[in-house]
Motif scaffolding. Structure first.
Motif, mmCIF file in Angstrom:
data_model
loop_
_atom_site.group_PDB
_atom_site.id
_atom_site.type_symbol
_atom_site.label_atom_id
_atom_site.label_comp_id
_atom_site.label_asym_id
_atom_site.label_seq_id
_atom_site.Cartn_x
_atom_site.Cartn_y
_atom_site.Cartn_z
ATOM 1 N N TYR A 152 6.324 -10.751 0.771
ATOM 2 C CA TYR A 152 5.633 -10.498 -0.501
ATOM 3 C C TYR A 152 5.823 -9.041 -0.899
ATOM 4 N N ARG A 153 7.068 -8.606 -0.979
ATOM 5 C CA ARG A 153 7.316 -7.170 -1.131
ATOM 6 C C ARG A 153 6.772 -6.616 -2.438
ATOM 7 N N SER A 154 6.903 -7.382 -3.533
ATOM 8 C CA SER A 154 6.447 -6.841 -4.821
ATOM 9 C C SER A 154 4.942 -6.620 -4.809
ATOM 10 N N VAL A 155 4.250 -7.319 -3.929
ATOM 11 C CA VAL A 155 2.808 -7.111 -3.797
ATOM 12 C C VAL A 155 2.513 -6.046 -2.743
ATOM 13 N N SER A 156 3.165 -6.139 -1.589
ATOM 14 C CA SER A 156 2.805 -5.216 -0.502
ATOM 15 C C SER A 156 3.109 -3.775 -0.873
ATOM 16 N N LEU A 157 4.099 -3.570 -1.725
ATOM 17 C CA LEU A 157 4.412 -2.194 -2.154
ATOM 18 C C LEU A 157 3.276 -1.592 -2.989
ATOM 19 N N ARG A 158 2.343 -2.439 -3.419
ATOM 20 C CA ARG A 158 1.203 -1.930 -4.191
ATOM 21 C C ARG A 158 0.050 -1.439 -3.307
ATOM 22 N N TYR A 159 0.164 -1.628 -2.008
ATOM 23 C CA TYR A 159 -0.766 -0.932 -1.100
ATOM 24 C C TYR A 159 -0.527 0.572 -1.242
ATOM 25 N N PRO A 160 -1.579 1.358 -1.468
ATOM 26 C CA PRO A 160 -1.368 2.815 -1.583
ATOM 27 C C PRO A 160 -0.679 3.396 -0.355
ATOM 28 N N GLN A 161 -1.019 2.887 0.838
ATOM 29 C CA GLN A 161 -0.443 3.461 2.064
ATOM 30 C C GLN A 161 0.999 3.009 2.255
ATOM 31 N N ILE A 162 1.451 2.028 1.520
ATOM 32 C CA ILE A 162 2.867 1.647 1.599
ATOM 33 C C ILE A 162 3.668 2.378 0.516
ATOM 34 N N SER A 163 3.134 2.441 -0.686
ATOM 35 C CA SER A 163 3.890 3.170 -1.715
ATOM 36 C C SER A 163 4.039 4.644 -1.339
ATOM 37 N N ALA A 164 3.082 5.169 -0.573
ATOM 38 C CA ALA A 164 3.175 6.576 -0.138
ATOM 39 C C ALA A 164 4.445 6.824 0.677
ATOM 40 N N ILE A 165 4.863 5.828 1.465
ATOM 41 C CA ILE A 165 6.094 5.977 2.262
ATOM 42 C C ILE A 165 7.263 6.306 1.346
ATOM 43 N N PHE A 166 7.306 5.623 0.209
ATOM 44 C CA PHE A 166 8.476 5.744 -0.654
ATOM 45 C C PHE A 166 8.388 6.935 -1.603
#
Lengths: 431, 431
Positions: free
Chosen positions: B116-130
């Motif tokens: 569910y990448r299009s959703v999981s990337l919306r976690y603040p702690q995941i988008s921070a990686i990028f």
């Protein structure tokens, strides 16, 4: 033996310095030997007097470290030359150069230049193309970062083509068949849901069968995508400002390189004119006796003529063409509800060539399903992409600029291959 | 209805503003509705009092424009909240989110997050990686440009692999077979003959059969290559300075993003320690009871242990390992004449993982022929590459940093896939 860069030599008049580089030219006149040395910062003339043995092993391309005294010499570049005292050879050449890289005029044809690419790139007027290209990519990123865009890196091995059609390369991916990305389209849209504004500078691949002066099978795409737009005009406005910034900066950084091309650094108007495709076609029919009204796109001659029109009428070398017909644009393109059958899409033409394609995209899940049904596409093949629209996506759109195309048009290069370090076409996989 | 970015809201206390974004969290308490709105600049708490009908159509992910009055509220983020007056829905969600993107702790496993990448990337702690990854790429380019490097763009569809071995993807290229570039190695070396110092940020492809937490089949390679070096130490010194610059800048720009990871932004010593492979192996045998002396490389456990040693002994989380054996490095690697059988090559290890491979390269045409003969390679297959060495090439070398690897190590991510937006592995071609 500290190194001095050649473009710094002028600061060492009457002093001895070491410069490092390639012999670019060598000429013997009686007991005197003149050489031109190249490093990445520029060229300098060196003179060997009364000890011609120093030059015995030198030829075009020899890599050397030279010690010499910097003296004033009005007839030479920078107004200085180097009285050479010592030479250390770093690397010899094995064969004479197949191209005369120190001539002002390049006499070889394009195929030869591409066949001997490691040599032809050493022509100053050819390396200048790629200095400018590097600068264009840098300025693209730089501007978008000031506009709060985030850089992304998306996969080039993909499971489905974004642009439709058959011009897609197949990859053997273990026991599966995969494809090379025709564009980062799906991924940059997904990323609007994360960062709202994203850009990517990356390779894209098109299996175009035709071998033209305008097409490459692999090129660098400058992409951006932005959320919360009103319509396609927002995307165009941002590109307009981006171009203003780029060209203003190129004027500061790249005058030297532009000199090789006898081209003016183009002027970008505050508001690049735009015409609907149909308006452009009417003008072409009326002013240039073309028969094109109703065609789904402009042909190469149309593009040249409408650019000519734009230059004469609006004093702009850039012109946007909007509202391409719905059935000729990719499925993700947003229709214009106020102009049925046409889309909120655009191309940017520059000096006779399309350098950008862009538009507003569909942003509602149901609208994708409806559109795909109409086009008899199977949504199941695009689940990973459609998912992003299930979970809330603002109105958005973006564009792609072909890096080689904008470089070629800016410098007046006749063939797009000239703006690619190692171009790929249907016949050319090497070098 | 001008937009205010969420991180600017604090400048509008007691004024009405419009903010745009995604509903990140929603909570009803009696007659009051609390929401958290996300835009790319941050998060803000909004409150709806006495008109709960406003919130009826809202759920996690709904895209909205909100009008509200900014008021002080010490218990909320930024010390402010928004008293909501008006809501315009831009885009609804079709399904409930499959992941709870507003939780502090991510409970889903990695496969689910990637599915569910299009959703999981919306976690603040995941988008921070990028966000951090984009910053790393930017700083890499920025530093090299200050050191007179020129950016290059080289082809990814190639006629021959640069790294040898069988881990190369095949592409159907019209009627030919082509390959996906394992690295820009050949091309960046050719370009040393042109610009002396070059870098590239681009995709590379490795058909690794093994599915580990350290490998991707497609990744972003940060490459540079430089001419006129004395030996491999020059390349290492430049990387050392590059890392000092990067980390210093990350401290300025990315503190907020680093907070998610409970990791210190690493300290880079003025001189990163370096050991020959054999020295490292002796230490591993003596201090950690490993049996590894004579092995051609370090295994993953060795890498972890030698990093532990470096941290304890030199207070450095980075350590260079040099002098890998000649027959285990690619053919273009320069042998060390003072240490027969070993090469002027290096790896950089960081927190237990190799993040860089580099070295000095052969620069003389004859030496390539000799080396290829020894390895029973056919030089005819590499003519386009060897040509560059016929025509004068200075001593040179370079390296490649894996963008995902350096990102993962910096943030303490256990699996490299976490540092790739849309990772590719033997089983994963989607999304």
């Amino acid at each position: 033996m500290e190194r001095a860069l050649i473009n710094q030599a002028v600061n060492f008049i009457n002093q001895e310095i070491w410069v490092w580089g390639w012999i670019h030219k060598i000429r013997k006149l009686g007991g005197i030997v003149f050489i031109i040395l190249r490093d990445y910062s520029g060229f300098i003339q060196g003179v060997i007097e009364n000890q011609t043995d120093l030059s015995e092993e030198l030829s075009i391309g020899t890599v050397v470290k030279l010690k010499g005294e910097v003296v004033k010499e009005e007839r030479a570049v920078q107004g200085i030359e180097l009285k050479i005292k010592e030479i250390k050879i770093q690397s010899r050449v094995v064969e004479d150069y197949p191209l005369q890289i120190n001539k002002k005029k390049i006499s070889a044809n394009l195929d030869t230049l591409l066949d001997y690419r490691s040599v032809s790139l050493r022509y100053p007027q050819i390396s200048a193309i790629f200095k400018i290209q590097a600068q264009i990519a840098k300025l693209f990123r730089e501007y978008l970062i000031t506009q709060n865009f985030t850089e992304i890196f998306t996969p080039k091995i993909v499971c489905a083509g974004a642009e439709g059609g058959s011009n897609i390369f197949k990859v053997e991916y273990f026991d599966k068949t995969a494809y090379l990305a025709q564009s980062p389209q799906f991924y940059k849209q997904i990323m609007v849901g994360v960062f709202e504004r994203v850009f990517e500078v990356g390779s894209v691949f098109r299996a175009e069968q035709h071998n033209t002066a305008r097409h490459l099978n692999e090129y660098v795409s400058l992409d951006y995508e932005m959320g919360f737009i009103e319509n396609h005009l927002d995307i165009m406005r941002l590109e307009n400002n981006l171009l203003i910034y780029m060209l203003k900066e190129l004027k500061k950084t790249s005058q030297e390189e532009f000199k090789f091309f006898e081209m003016e650094i183009p002027f970008v108007p505050e508001e690049i004119p735009h015409l609907k495709l149909r308006e452009a076609q009417s003008i072409l029919e009326k002013n240039y006796h073309k028969t094109c009204l109703g065609e789904p796109d402009l042909d190469p001659e149309d593009e040249r003529l409408i650019c000519q029109y734009s230059k004469e009428k609006y004093n702009s070398e850039f012109i946007f063409i909007t509202h391409f017909p719905s059935d000729k644009r990719p499925f993700y393109t947003m229709d214009d509800s106020e102009d049925p059958g046409y889309t909120k899409s655009f191309d940017l033409l520059f000096r006779g060539l399309e350098i950008t394609t862009g538009g507003q995209r569909i942003n509602r899940y149901e609208d994708y399903l409806t559109k795909m049904k109409k086009l008899r596409m199977n949504p199941d093949n695009f689940n990973f992409y459609l998912e992003a629209f299930k979970y809330g996506m603002p109105p958005h759109g973006g564009l792609a600029i072909g890096l080689e195309r904008i470089t070629a048009r800016m410098l007046g290069l006749a063939n797009i291959r000239e703006a690619s370090l190692f171009p790929r076409d249907i016949n050319r996989l090497i070098p």
